[in-house]
Design an enzyme around this catalytic site. Structure first.
Site, PDB file in Angstrom:
ATOM      1  N   SER A 260       0.791  -1.227   0.000  1.00  0.00           N
ATOM      2  CA  SER A 260       0.000   0.000   0.000  1.00  0.00           C
ATOM      3  C   SER A 260       0.826   1.281   0.000  1.00  0.00           C
ATOM      4  O   SER A 260       0.300   2.338  -0.321  1.00  0.00           O
ATOM      5  CB  SER A 260      -0.945  -0.005   1.187  1.00  0.00           C
ATOM      6  OG  SER A 260      -0.195   0.034   2.380  1.00  0.00           O
TER       7      SER A 260
ATOM      8  N   HIS B 102      -5.669  -4.142  -1.929  1.00  0.00           N
ATOM      9  CA  HIS B 102      -5.429  -3.001  -2.827  1.00  0.00           C
ATOM     10  C   HIS B 102      -5.301  -3.436  -4.290  1.00  0.00           C
ATOM     11  O   HIS B 102      -4.999  -2.623  -5.150  1.00  0.00           O
ATOM     12  CB  HIS B 102      -4.150  -2.258  -2.432  1.00  0.00           C
ATOM     13  CG  HIS B 102      -4.315  -1.390  -1.226  1.00  0.00           C
ATOM     14  ND1 HIS B 102      -4.959  -0.170  -1.264  1.00  0.00           N
ATOM     15  CD2 HIS B 102      -3.939  -1.572   0.059  1.00  0.00           C
ATOM     16  CE1 HIS B 102      -4.955   0.370  -0.058  1.00  0.00           C
ATOM     17  NE2 HIS B 102      -4.350  -0.464   0.763  1.00  0.00           N
TER      18      HIS B 102
ATOM     19  N   LYS C  17     -12.818  -1.495  -0.216  1.00  0.00           N
ATOM     20  CA  LYS C  17     -11.974  -0.633  -1.038  1.00  0.00           C
ATOM     21  C   LYS C  17     -12.582  -0.521  -2.448  1.00  0.00           C
ATOM     22  O   LYS C  17     -13.652   0.056  -2.579  1.00  0.00           O
ATOM     23  CB  LYS C  17     -10.532  -1.146  -1.023  1.00  0.00           C
ATOM     24  CG  LYS C  17      -9.895  -0.930   0.360  1.00  0.00           C
ATOM     25  CD  LYS C  17      -8.430  -1.281   0.445  1.00  0.00           C
ATOM     26  CE  LYS C  17      -7.863  -0.853   1.790  1.00  0.00           C
ATOM     27  NZ  LYS C  17      -7.380  -1.969   2.604  1.00  0.00           N
TER      28      LYS C  17
HETATM   29  C1  LIG Z   1      -7.358  -2.424   3.990  1.00  0.00           C
HETATM   30  C2  LIG Z   1      -6.599  -3.672   4.146  1.00  0.00           C
HETATM   31  C3  LIG Z   1      -7.029  -4.679   5.017  1.00  0.00           C
HETATM   32  C4  LIG Z   1      -8.219  -4.507   5.915  1.00  0.00           C
HETATM   33  O1  LIG Z   1      -9.412  -4.555   5.201  1.00  0.00           O
HETATM   34  P1  LIG Z   1     -10.779  -4.187   5.939  1.00  0.00           P
HETATM   35  O2  LIG Z   1     -11.824  -4.882   5.160  1.00  0.00           O
HETATM   36  O3  LIG Z   1     -10.873  -2.696   5.900  1.00  0.00           O
HETATM   37  O4  LIG Z   1     -10.664  -4.699   7.330  1.00  0.00           O
HETATM   38  C5  LIG Z   1      -6.326  -5.867   5.050  1.00  0.00           C
HETATM   39  N1  LIG Z   1      -5.228  -6.054   4.278  1.00  0.00           N
HETATM   40  C6  LIG Z   1      -4.768  -5.090   3.450  1.00  0.00           C
HETATM   41  C7  LIG Z   1      -3.556  -5.340   2.611  1.00  0.00           C
HETATM   42  C8  LIG Z   1      -5.433  -3.873   3.368  1.00  0.00           C
HETATM   43  O5  LIG Z   1      -4.969  -2.918   2.560  1.00  0.00           O
END
Ligand SMILES: *Cc1c(COP(=O)(O)O)cnc(C)c1O
Length: 396
Positions: free
Chosen positions: A183, A211, A242
């Site tokens: 990220s 992502h 996301k």
């Molecule tokens: C955002 C993210 C998460 C968490 O996801 P949520 O559904 O918001 O709990 C887990 N792993 C990665 C790599 C993320 O970017």
């Protein structure tokens, strides 16, 4: 009693502020979108949401959420295995498996829970988890909750991964786990090489598509599409929070025996509430949209390369990326904060990241491009970067 800890907590907060690590929350009064309104009345272009496909405020998903409310009610008031499973949940799980070309799927309240509940049911102290050093916090926590041996390899460093795989030959089962897209840099994990090493050293592979899913690959199927390895990864976790609409929800999808065991033993699944029907129905609609067309991916990919080219031509130092995350390198922590502040004055909302979120001396502005952005939004963002960049002597 409280007084003692109160003093302690106040001190903690002070030290967070002194270290410059206090996180302010900006308040948005509009829906999440490419253009948002803040409680100060300012309208700004948003370049820091994970709203990669622009679905957070999509009329079709809002309509599907409303239909879900009308047909299946507001909440489930139950975990899945007691009375929290509706036909909608089963349908969404099937759609997710179809999307990724996997055998079965299990839903969670969030991907944080999916990652928290994936290792412990499957692995014991006889086994090994080999984890990329830049993996998400939820993977780190999931690993902590499990008794397996832990090995950590340097980010995307295949020689180091091979070393750790050799060391892990003593254990019964081995799982290599990696974020698909990291990220902070936007780089993708070298999945072709990871699969090769997994074959050579007899390991399973787990990827976190948060992502990546919806973004990476021609049709947004993620890194398994990009590297043409569909079906070769045993475990995929991901989020509905996301690119896939941005509301809430997570999942693990993959080999059916693994998913079956998770339904029996995964603690965040067994002991936490079921996803609400409105969210699930919108999720189903979203995967139907993905199956119909990849125009949103086309738009996102063309937006991303358009933005990258313009920024490089302007003289900015940009990290190579294969996602919609673009790291504009500034190196200096204070500069990254000043830069972000001045960008907001220009109507562009971006965030500056610095140590400890990124390594020391690697401060940057992270830009997240979206299919919700139009050309004029991208142009306005680049113009602001150039104006602020010149003012702060980042570019000539
Ligand atoms: C955002 C993210 C998460 C968490 O996801 P949520 O559904 O918001 O709990 C887990 N792993 C990665 C790599 C993320 O970017």
């Amino acid at each position: 009693m409280y007084e003692k800890i109160q003093k302690h907590l106040r001190k903690e907060m002070e030290s967070i502020r002194e270290a410059g690590l206090f996180k302010e929350e900006r308040i948005i009064t509009s829906p999440q979108s490419g253009e948002i309104e803040l409680n100060t009345g300012e309208k700004v272009l948003n370049f820091c949401a994970n709203n990669y496909l622009g679905l957070s405020n999509h009329p079709k998903l809002i309509e599907a959420a409303k239909e879900g409310l009308d047909s299946h009610g507001f909440g489930m008031s139950s975990v899945r295995f007691i009375c929290g499973t509706q036909d909608l949940h089963k349908k969404l799980e099937k759609k997710i498996a179809e999307f990724f070309g996997t055998e079965d799927t299990i839903l969670y309240a969030a991907c944080f829970d999916a990652n928290g509940g994936v290792f412990e049911p499957m692995l014991t102290s006889e086994d090994a988890i080999i984890s990329d050093s830049l993996n998400h916090a939820s993977i780190i926590d999931g690993v902590r909750l499990c008794k397996a041996h832990r090995y950590r390899y340097n980010n995307a460093d295949m020689a180091d991964l091979e070393e750790k795989l050799k060391m892990a030959q003593e254990q019964r089962f081995r799982v290599i786990v990696t974020d698909a897209v990291f990220s902070m840099d936007g780089n993708v994990a070298p999945m072709d090489k990871i699969i090769e090493l997994a074959d050579k050293y007899d390991a399973l592979v787990m990827i976190d598509e948060c992502h990546s899913a919806g973004v990476v690959g021609k049709t947004g199927r993620g890194v398994t599409e990009l590297f043409d390895i569909r079906g070769k990864v045993e475990i995929i976790t991901g989020t509905l929070g996301k690119a896939f609409g941005g509301a809430i929800g997570g999942f693990t999808t993959g080999k059916k025996e693994i998913i079956e065991l998770l339904r029996q033993r995964s603690r965040p699944y067994l002991f936490s509430n079921s996803l609400p029907p409105s969210v699930v129905n919108a999720g189903i609609k979203m995967f139907d949209m993905m199956a119909e067309t990849h125009e949103l991916q086309d738009k996102l990919h063309s937006n991303t390369s358009y933005f990258m080219d313009k920024m490089k031509n302007a003289g900015f130092d940009i990290k190579p990326t294969e996602s919609a995350i673009i790291a504009v390198m500034l190196y200096d922590a204070k500069l990254s904060q000043d830069f972000a502040e001045k960008m907001l004055e220009e109507g562009i909302y971006v965030i500056g990241f610095y140590y400890p979120v990124v390594p020391k001396g690697q401060a940057r502005i992270r830009v997240q491009v979206s299919a919700a952005h139009e050309k004029e939004h991208l142009d306005k963002c680049v113009e602001a970067f150039i104006k602020v960049g010149k003012k702060l002597n980042v570019i000539k």
